[in-house]
Write a protein that holds these residues in place. Structure first.
Motif, PDB file in Angstrom:
ATOM      1  N   GLY A  51       6.618  17.497 -37.508  1.00  0.00           N
ATOM      2  CA  GLY A  51       6.813  16.417 -36.571  1.00  0.00           C
ATOM      3  C   GLY A  51       5.593  15.514 -36.466  1.00  0.00           C
ATOM      4  N   LEU A  52       5.215  15.187 -35.240  1.00  0.00           N
ATOM      5  CA  LEU A  52       4.100  14.284 -34.992  1.00  0.00           C
ATOM      6  C   LEU A  52       2.801  15.016 -34.694  1.00  0.00           C
ATOM      7  CD1 LEU A  52       5.937  11.593 -32.826  1.00  0.00           C
ATOM      8  CD2 LEU A  52       5.350  11.484 -35.260  1.00  0.00           C
ATOM      9  N   SER A  53       2.778  16.328 -34.891  1.00  0.00           N
ATOM     10  CA  SER A  53       1.543  17.089 -34.686  1.00  0.00           C
ATOM     11  C   SER A  53       0.634  16.974 -35.904  1.00  0.00           C
ATOM     12  CB  SER A  53       1.859  18.555 -34.396  1.00  0.00           C
ATOM     13  OG  SER A  53       2.377  18.699 -33.088  1.00  0.00           O
ATOM     14  N   PRO A  54      -0.669  17.207 -35.725  1.00  0.00           N
ATOM     15  CA  PRO A  54      -1.609  17.078 -36.839  1.00  0.00           C
ATOM     16  C   PRO A  54      -1.385  18.123 -37.929  1.00  0.00           C
ATOM     17  CG  PRO A  54      -2.751  17.054 -34.721  1.00  0.00           C
ATOM     18  CD  PRO A  54      -1.341  17.481 -34.446  1.00  0.00           C
ATOM     19  N   ARG A  55      -1.937  17.844 -39.089  1.00  0.00           N
ATOM     20  CA  ARG A  55      -1.982  18.789 -40.195  1.00  0.00           C
ATOM     21  C   ARG A  55      -3.282  19.588 -40.082  1.00  0.00           C
ATOM     22  NH1 ARG A  55       2.533  16.684 -39.422  1.00  0.00           N
ATOM     23  NH2 ARG A  55       3.765  16.033 -41.215  1.00  0.00           N
ATOM     24  N   GLY A  56      -3.408  20.642 -40.868  1.00  0.00           N
ATOM     25  CA  GLY A  56      -4.634  21.438 -40.823  1.00  0.00           C
ATOM     26  C   GLY A  56      -4.468  22.710 -41.603  1.00  0.00           C
ATOM     27  N   ASP A  57      -5.267  23.710 -41.270  1.00  0.00           N
ATOM     28  CA  ASP A  57      -5.085  25.038 -41.848  1.00  0.00           C
ATOM     29  C   ASP A  57      -3.820  25.647 -41.260  1.00  0.00           C
ATOM     30  OD1 ASP A  57      -7.453  24.809 -43.272  1.00  0.00           O
ATOM     31  OD2 ASP A  57      -8.640  25.649 -41.626  1.00  0.00           O
ATOM     32  N   TYR A  58      -3.212  26.586 -42.013  1.00  0.00           N
ATOM     33  CA  TYR A  58      -1.957  27.155 -41.575  1.00  0.00           C
ATOM     34  C   TYR A  58      -1.999  28.679 -41.623  1.00  0.00           C
ATOM     35  CZ  TYR A  58      -0.302  22.399 -42.226  1.00  0.00           C
ATOM     36  OH  TYR A  58      -0.148  21.036 -42.146  1.00  0.00           O
TER      37      TYR A  58
END
Length: 231
Positions: A51-58
């Protein structure tokens, strides 16, 4: 990480809705509407990479930490689907909802059929209205809209992380709050043996007949009926 949060309703009770992989908060549109009609205020985050949440480590623990950092404690109800069920289970002891519902939750990646991640990747890459309708022949037009919108905003790098950092057994040792595990028929994520183990560990188990993994879209009324006494 600060998540995008969708909120609707102004009722006296609070419900948290945690979506599954490759989706976003819009997957809950029908559930959200029904809960608002029943006197709930609904909060539904977009998980990181969705969605509109940030990307990053997962990783599963990161998803759980995000829920704790962004959502209020002590909600009357929390529902997590698939990946969202896993994240909710890892956050439940800190969020402490009064009741938790895990809808076809991804507690054990090893229970998921081989090749599922590759199939999901192909689904996202080749998605159009026709392919989504084939995958969900019982879904409403609004469900298809929500699925395509979620795919368009989904970070494909998340799937590679799923194969790596999500491997392992995350089956809860027991419920930290009264908890229902709601299964599809057959479940995509929970084998009969795992369902039996969850029952032994104190979880209530229910199955919604004739449904696939996205129970809330395959049979919305069946989904809600199975939650009587929980919502």
């Amino acid at each position: 990480m600060e998540l995008h949060i969708h909120e609707r309703g102004a009722g006296p009770r609070l419900a948290l809705l945690i979506h599954g992989g490759m989706a976003d908060h819009r997957t809950w549109h029908a559930v959200e509407r029904r809960l608002v009609d029943r006197g709930y205020r609904v909060i539904a985050p977009d998980l990181r990479g969705h969605g509109l949440s940030p990307r990053g480590d997962y990783g599963p623990e990161l998803l759980a930490d995000d829920l704790v950092a962004n959502l209020p404690q002590g909600a009357d109800l929390a529902i997590g689907h698939s990946l969202g069920g896993l994240a909710l289970s890892l956050a439940a002891a800190r969020l402490r909802p009064r009741r938790a519902v895990y809808s076809d939750p991804g507690f054990r990646p090893g229970d998921i059929p081989p090749g599922a991640v590759a199939a999901m990747r192909a689904m996202v890459e080749n998605a159009d209205r026709r392919s989504v309708r084939r995958a969900g022949p019982r879904w409403s037009e609004a469900d298809i809209d929500a699925e395509l919108a979620g795919f368009a905003l989904f970070d494909p790098a998340f799937l590679a992380a799923t194969e790596e950092s999500f491997a392992g057994d995350h089956l809860p040792a027991g419920p930290v709050v009264p908890s229902l595990v709601q299964l599809a028929d057959p479940s995509f994520t929970i084998t009969p043996a795992t369902a039996g183990l969850l029952r032994q560990r104190g979880f209530e188990i229910t199955t919604v007949p004739g449904t696939a993994h996205c129970i809330h879209r395959d049979d919305f009324e069946g989904f809600m009926a199975s939650l009587e006494g929980w919502v």
